[in-house]
Scaffold this active site. Structure first.
Site, PDB file in Angstrom:
ATOM      1  N   GLY A  95      -8.210   9.593   8.973  1.00  0.00           N
ATOM      2  CA  GLY A  95      -8.581   9.763  10.377  1.00  0.00           C
ATOM      3  C   GLY A  95      -9.652  10.795  10.648  1.00  0.00           C
ATOM      4  N   LYS A 124       0.884  -1.170   0.000  1.00  0.00           N
ATOM      5  CA  LYS A 124       0.000   0.000   0.000  1.00  0.00           C
ATOM      6  C   LYS A 124       0.914   1.209   0.000  1.00  0.00           C
ATOM      7  CE  LYS A 124      -2.955   2.808   2.892  1.00  0.00           C
ATOM      8  NZ  LYS A 124      -3.770   2.972   4.101  1.00  0.00           N
ATOM      9  N   ALA A 149      -9.444   5.494   3.474  1.00  0.00           N
ATOM     10  CA  ALA A 149      -9.264   6.624   4.391  1.00  0.00           C
ATOM     11  C   ALA A 149     -10.466   7.571   4.427  1.00  0.00           C
ATOM     12  CB  ALA A 149      -8.011   7.432   4.064  1.00  0.00           C
ATOM     13  N   GLY A 150     -10.667   8.106   5.606  1.00  0.00           N
ATOM     14  CA  GLY A 150     -11.654   9.164   5.793  1.00  0.00           C
ATOM     15  C   GLY A 150     -13.039   8.693   6.159  1.00  0.00           C
ATOM     16  N   ASN A 172      -9.571   2.038   9.204  1.00  0.00           N
ATOM     17  CA  ASN A 172      -8.934   1.695  10.469  1.00  0.00           C
ATOM     18  C   ASN A 172      -9.554   2.483  11.620  1.00  0.00           C
ATOM     19  OD1 ASN A 172      -5.434   1.128  11.370  1.00  0.00           O
ATOM     20  ND2 ASN A 172      -7.201   1.168  12.681  1.00  0.00           N
ATOM     21  N   SER A 173      -9.416   3.819  11.549  1.00  0.00           N
ATOM     22  CA  SER A 173      -9.852   4.657  12.667  1.00  0.00           C
ATOM     23  C   SER A 173     -11.332   4.496  12.979  1.00  0.00           C
ATOM     24  CB  SER A 173      -9.575   6.137  12.362  1.00  0.00           C
ATOM     25  OG  SER A 173      -8.236   6.324  12.016  1.00  0.00           O
TER      26      SER A 173
END
Lengths: 264, 64
Positions: free
Chosen positions: A161, A100, A188-189, A210-211
């Site tokens: 994040g 990645k 992301a996001g 993830n977050s």
């Protein structure tokens, strides 16, 4: 109805359309439980100095115990040289050609550097890597990455994040339309399962997050919620949504309406 | 000679990268870079160190 094919990442097929990160969980045990609950088949990892707090064999053993396919990243790299070197180190440690590719251009919003990303992608592809570039939602950039030979692209939904969801659905939709055969993953996001569902509904092949799970009040329950969301989103994409209309159209038949116009 | 190891400058008498790593308490798994260039494990034995070299030894960590 559209054909439903498994997620394809450089020729490997996966049933789950949720790629999950391994960072930011309240404990290693919660991480393991959340990863299991997500039913993800791919987990992201990274490399750091061995004398840093949590780098080492203990973490790696936990990840190996999950039995998942590992996707190493080059998070935190700000130059082509750093990213290429870290990718090479990842390949040796994790014994995979997958990378990645994350190459940050702006420290404030962690926006990928499109110019450096192209250069690093070209180098890594020439070295036999299977590159999954984390990129902005710029159509032309995505076309350039595809022209280099990438078989997977990972445009952002929003800055890493932030949990803001898909900030520019038009751009993401255009990338989907213009690169119909590319494996596209929103990376992301995302903050809510509905964000993931939206990405899958518009035809994205998967999401990476993830977050949104690790930072939830209960990461394990949120992992389950995201699993359901990607399944719902994919099913909706395959089923094909009804055409949107500007005017109302009754759903209950009007023929045989007992009191129709009787007051006139 | 002075070697920078994972950001810390230290004195070392080791002449090869492998000998240097062996002298640390490095734990598997790890990968190594010398002066910003990846060095495959198979080449650490034949890679000689020089004054001022910078070594990075990296291991798996959580990632998003």
């Amino acid at each position: 109805m559209r054909d439903d094919k498994p997620l394809n990442i450089y020729g490997q097929r996966f049933e789950s359309r949720l790629l999950i990160g391994s960072a930011l969980y309240p404990s290693p045990q919660v991480m393991q439980e959340a990863i299991r609950a997500s039913q993800s088949q791919i987990v992201t990892v990274s490399l750091r100095r061995q004398n840093s707090v949590s780098a080492g064999d203990d973490f790696w053993q936990l990840i190996k115990d999950t039995g998942l396919t590992v996707l190493p990243n080059t998070a935190g790299c700000h130059s082509v040289k750093e990213a290429v070197t870290l990718a090479q180190m990842c390949r040796e440690v994790f014994a995979t050609d997958w990378i990645k590719l994350e190459l940050i251009g702006d420290e404030y919003n962690l926006q990928p550097d499109p110019v450096a990303l192209l250069e690093a992608t070209q180098i890594l592809l020439s070295e036999g890597f299977k590159v999954l570039p984390y990129c902005t939602d710029d159509l032309v950039l995505c076309q350039r990455l595809a022209a280099l030979g990438c078989e997977v692209l990972m445009p952002w939904g929003a800055p890493i994040g932030t949990g803001k969801g898909l900030l520019n659905p038009y751009n993401l939709s255009m990338i989907r339309q213009r690169l119909p055969d590319m494996t596209l993953i929103v990376d992301a996001g995302l903050g809510l399962p509905s964000h993931a569902c939206q990405a899958l509904e518009m035809g994205y092949d998967a999401v990476l997050l993830n977050s949104a799970i690790a930072g939830a009040g209960c990461p394990v329950k949120m992992a389950k919620a995201f699993n359901h969301a990607v399944q719902a989103g994919r099913a909706a994409y395959v089923a094909q949504a009804m055409p949107e209309k500007d005017v109302a159209a009754p759903s209950t038949p009007t023929m045989g309406m007992p009191f129709w116009h009787q007051s006139n | 000679m002075k070697i920078t190891f994972n950001g810390q400058t230290i004195e070392s008498t080791e002449h090869t990268l492998q000998a240097f790593i062996d002298a640390t308490d490095a734990k598997e798994p790890y990968a190594v870079a010398l002066n910003g260039q990846f060095v495959p494990r198979s080449q650490c034995q034949s890679t000689h160190l020089a004054e001022g070299d910078s070594i990075e030894l990296l291991s798996p960590i959580q990632g998003g």
